[in-house]
Design an enzyme around this catalytic site. Structure first.
Site, PDB file in Angstrom:
ATOM      1  N   LYS A 117      28.042  33.147  -1.254  1.00 47.74           N
ATOM      2  CA  LYS A 117      28.140  34.531  -0.698  1.00 47.74           C
ATOM      3  C   LYS A 117      29.442  34.952  -0.465  1.00 47.74           C
ATOM      4  O   LYS A 117      30.460  34.008  -0.076  1.00 47.74           O
ATOM      5  CB  LYS A 117      27.489  34.676   0.573  1.00 47.74           C
ATOM      6  N   SER A 192      21.825  40.274   4.681  1.00 48.87           N
ATOM      7  CA  SER A 192      23.044  40.366   4.062  1.00 48.87           C
ATOM      8  C   SER A 192      23.569  39.723   2.885  1.00 48.87           C
ATOM      9  O   SER A 192      24.355  39.901   1.957  1.00 48.87           O
ATOM     10  CB  SER A 192      24.400  40.349   4.926  1.00 48.87           C
ATOM     11  N   SER A 216      19.653  37.214   7.484  1.00 48.30           N
ATOM     12  CA  SER A 216      20.477  37.412   6.401  1.00 48.30           C
ATOM     13  C   SER A 216      20.193  36.581   5.102  1.00 48.30           C
ATOM     14  O   SER A 216      20.517  36.933   4.083  1.00 48.30           O
ATOM     15  CB  SER A 216      21.900  37.506   6.797  1.00 48.30           C
TER      16      SER A 216
END
Length: 550
Positions: A117, A192, A216
């Protein structure tokens, strides 16, 4: 007034796309067939993740061959979903070095490509959070978790998209654009860590690193149909992970996303067998407990009554029922479990996450184009306590009564914060006491009340994500586990969903015309019991026989 213009964001994306195109041409050239995805690469991608890892360790596959297969797939998939941001430049050099190792020198994750990420530091690369102001500011060191996976022989190979400042359950930002669902372009991948969800679900990675402060990791895992682990926050080092600093009393952590339960177990065991205490003093030296993981003791599993606050769609309820039946087939005891203070947990979480009235996020977003997904947070967080009553009518029109009741901050002083932390401690004690009195080993709940939402509903759905927020407040490890797929019958049954608030209308709309989307459950264990989670996830997955790609 925005300091940066849309043109500047586009210029940065164009530069990254140029580097991606150069890699694509190189992959076509080295593939020998004049195409990106050669027959050899397709054969690599078709392997079960656990078989892929075993063949890498055994020398039947080269790390370079596997890396190039996943680079090629990531490029192809991102054209459709926009899930990746930048490739990690030294991945090929690392793969070539690993191929020189004799089999007896190879570590547990030898040659395994790992996606990362955007907000996790990789030396020499930007950690942008979807902000132009953070571009051209390369990290001087790897995050601790990157150091650990490299030590274990893995190859970080690509960075993935996220929501702006990693604070919403969607996956869009003005810098990198919006990531969409790999199965349905009308739906969000979640967030996210949504770039990870889309990439892994689409076959472009088998294991990725994300972060989780409210769901997330678990939300994109659930909505995309993969496995996602949020560990106890101090079971793993978070150094080098850029999240919103604080908030006090809410525990964000590195999380992991996997194609399936088998690779989840293998990788999690390898990572938690390493000593993170050497990297960060407040991570206890707690090695992986194989005896706990391999135990055959029947488990007692509580099923959370989700109707206490937010109704779930018929499809989500069916996933819970199918998972319960699977556990019973395994010889486990499944019992109903109610938590009368669920709304109290949501209220405490909201007060703590809104504690600074949005001051930090406002400073981070200064001069930036602000993504629409942040509208919910900005609308609620910036309401000062003395303005709450005046703001309620507008917010009620936009988000509904339940959101207004549970999403407005009232903390004004440090003393207020300390008192709220006492409330948090009391809530945590009560939760544990109830758990122990029920004799639970695990708790099963929804991950979210609905399948993957349309992007326009991301902000409106946020206050309905209490099932994931709760375990960041309590700091309990949780796993998102895929169970089944939304059926046409589920689409029809959604018409009978009881609606008493605007957010119920949103959930109903999301659950309509959703046939073919993945549905799953959340398993939660007591702190530092990731071994029990991994065991139960593997056993459950074997019984339900969910297939990401038939």
């Amino acid at each position: 007034m925005n300091k940066f213009t849309e043109t500047q964001y586009k210029e940065h994306r164009h530069k990254a796309e140029g580097a991606r195109l150069a890699l694509e041409q190189d992959l076509i050239s080295t593939g020998g067939e004049g195409v990106l995805l050669t027959k050899e690469r397709d054969a690599v991608l078709a392997l079960r993740p656990i078989d892929l890892l075993q063949q890498l360790r055994g020398g039947q596959l080269s790390a370079v061959t596997v890396l190039q297969a996943y680079q090629a797939k990531a490029i192809q998939l991102s054209r459709r979903t926009n899930c990746i941001t930048e490739f990690i430049p030294d991945a090929l050099e690392r793969a070539q070095a690993l191929d020189s190792f004799e089999c007896e020198q190879r570590k547990p994750l030898h040659g395994l490509p790992v996606s990362v990420k955007d907000n996790i530091a990789v030396q020499g690369m930007d950690t942008t959070l979807g902000l132009l102001k953070r571009v051209n500011n390369p990290e001087q060191d790897d995050a601790d978790v990157i150091k650990i996976i490299k030590k274990l022989g893995a190859i970080p190979f690509v960075k993935t998209n996220l929501s702006q400042i990693a604070l919403t359950p969607g996956c869009s930002n003005p810098l990198w654009g919006e990531t969409i669902h790999p199965l349905n372009p009308q739906r969000s991948s979640g967030g996210s860590s949504g770039g990870e969800g889309a990439l892994i679900a689409g076959g472009g990675s088998v294991f990725g690193l994300g972060s989780d402060i409210a769901g997330s990791v678990r939300l994109p895992s659930n909505w995309c149909g993969i496995v996602g682990l949020k560990p106890t926050s101090t079971r793993i080092s978070n150094r080098g992970v850029t999240n919103i600093p604080g908030p006090i009393g809410i525990f964000g952590t590195v999380g992991m996303l996997f194609e399936d339960a088998e690779i989840c177990n293998e990788v999690t065991k390898a990572i938690f067998s390493e000593n993170f205490h050497e990297h960060k003093a407040d991570v206890p030296p707690l090695p992986w407990n194989d005896a706990l993981h391999l135990s055959r003791k029947p488990l007692r599993i509580g099923v959370l009554d989700s109707s206490l606050l937010f109704p779930v769609t018929p499809g989500v309820q069916r996933a819970l029922d199918e998972a319960s039946s699977a556990f019973i087939k395994l010889g486990f005891e499944v019992v109903p479990y109610s938590l009368p203070s669920l709304t109290e947990g949501l209220d405490i979480y909201t007060q703590l996450i809104m504690g600074d009235k949005g001051e930090l996020t406002t400073s981070l977003l200064e001069g930036e184009i602000v993504d629409d997904g942040l509208s919910w947070y900005r609308e609620f967080a910036t309401v000062l306590p003395h303005d709450v009553d005046a703001a309620k009518p507008k917010l009620r029109r936009l988000f509904g009564d339940l959101a207004v009741k549970h999403s407005l901050g009232t903390l004004e002083t440090v003393s207020d914060l300390w008192k709220k932390m006492i409330d948090r401690s009391s809530f945590s004690d009560c939760f544990l006491k109830t758990w122990k009195a029920s004799g639970l080993d695990l708790l099963m709940s929804p991950v979210s009340p609905c399948p993957a939402p349309q992007p326009q509903y991301i902000g409106k759905l946020t206050s309905g994500l209490v099932f994931t927020m709760l375990f960041n407040l309590l700091d309990y490890p949780s796993m998102a586990v895929p169970i089944t797929w939304q059926s046409r019958q589920d689409d029809e049954n959604i018409q009978h969903l009881k609606v008493t608030d605007y957010i119920h209308e949103v959930i109903k709309e999301i659950g309509s015309h959703a046939a073919g989307l993945p549905l799953g459950v959340q398993l939660t264990a007591l702190p530092y019991s990731e071994e029990v989670l991994c065991r139960a996830t593997a056993q459950l997955s074997q019984v339900v026989n969910y297939k990401l790609r038939p």
